[in-house]
Scaffold this active site. Sequence first.
Site, PDB file in Angstrom:
ATOM      1  N   GLU A 127      67.869  43.740 -20.030  1.00  0.00           N
ATOM      2  CA  GLU A 127      69.008  43.616 -20.955  1.00  0.00           C
ATOM      3  C   GLU A 127      68.892  44.687 -22.040  1.00  0.00           C
ATOM      4  OE1 GLU A 127      69.465  39.683 -22.497  1.00  0.00           O
ATOM      5  OE2 GLU A 127      69.384  38.718 -20.527  1.00  0.00           O
ATOM      6  N   GLU A 363      60.802  49.410 -12.827  1.00  0.00           N
ATOM      7  CA  GLU A 363      59.855  48.429 -12.263  1.00  0.00           C
ATOM      8  C   GLU A 363      58.516  48.447 -13.016  1.00  0.00           C
ATOM      9  OE1 GLU A 363      60.049  46.873  -8.650  1.00  0.00           O
ATOM     10  OE2 GLU A 363      61.977  47.712  -8.083  1.00  0.00           O
ATOM     11  N   GLU A 367      53.411  52.822 -19.321  1.00  0.00           N
ATOM     12  CA  GLU A 367      52.722  52.165 -20.433  1.00  0.00           C
ATOM     13  C   GLU A 367      52.431  50.697 -20.109  1.00  0.00           C
ATOM     14  OE1 GLU A 367      54.216  55.856 -21.379  1.00  0.00           O
ATOM     15  OE2 GLU A 367      55.466  54.178 -20.712  1.00  0.00           O
TER      16      GLU A 367
END
Length: 380
Positions: A127, A363, A367
């Site tokens: 989102e 995906e 990091e």
Amino acid sequence: MAYQLNEEQRMIRAMVRDFARETIMPTAAERDRTGEFPAENLKKMGELGLMGMNVPPEYNGAGVDTVSYSLAMQEIAYACASTAVVMSVHNSVACGPIYLFGSDYLKENYLKTLASGEKIGSFALTEPGAGSDPVGQKSKAVKDGDSYVINGTKMFITTGKNSDVTVVTAYTDKEKRHRGISAFVVEKGTPGFSVGKEEKKMGLRASDTVELVFEDCRVPAENLLGEEGDGFRIAMASLDGGRIGIASQSVGVAQAALDAAVSYAKERVQFGKTISQFQGIRWMIADMATQIEAARLLTFNAAAMRDREENFSLAASMAKVFASEMANKVAYKALQIHGGYGYIQDFPVERYYRDVRVFTIYEGTSEIQRKVIANYVIGK
């Protein structure tokens, strides 16, 4: 290759390689220019069993192991990265969660048509305020009789426009934070479910990336995946499998970039000899080949661990971060070897360079992979 493939795995690789190079590769550059979704090729891939590779035959899947899936992904990505990401999302985060967590009803009604390639799937977690941190999502699903009513907006959804079925996460209990997230199977055409903005992207242009909008979207209660509150666990389990897919995709595109660089270096003449004879170029190519092989073996390791039903989260994160960063370095060097020609669209390395850039982001960013790896190695 140090990793020993069995006869079935070698046959799958050969079959997919022939299909990808004869059917997908010739029109990959054209799809990159037009942004046309590869619907016809995906249908053919469904007929070959590539759209439900890890799903058992009773649900119309191919029922093959994860190593075979990785091999197939590498070959499709070699031919067209856009087609490969549609295949990866469809297999790992659409078919995957329905097979692993879905009721018999969901498997019968959705998994069968997804695994056969008759329908295409997508996965909606991200989102505007929730990317690496799924707990930051605002989408809500409220139980109302024998339905759930979903409200919220998802973004950066791969295949969101062209998919028939979407696995969607939303809060059923915000107070419980990650334990209050649930997952639902939502059909295209459900009232209140619409496609919003379509993103214009740097690469992977034949794969649509869109905003999905849910406005009082009423979904039958039986479309809940698992139990209420299982959404976070479902997403994490699905993404582990997805990371093997993206690592495989990275290896495939990197191999294509290396092969293009070798081919060009053998033809390009400067100072009276082909540039493949200069030590500077030879060492670049040697490093590229070594990095690709290391990434391939890390990817096979994660895939084999999954096949042995071992905990493969650490291995998947290692494969994903290494392979995706490797693909960016290899594409960079391949373009450099091509010189000015690498920067123009007549040569495929320009497309490879743009396509691989997102591999370190989707995906699970590099990091986030390092965070996962450090948690295993050091402890939380």
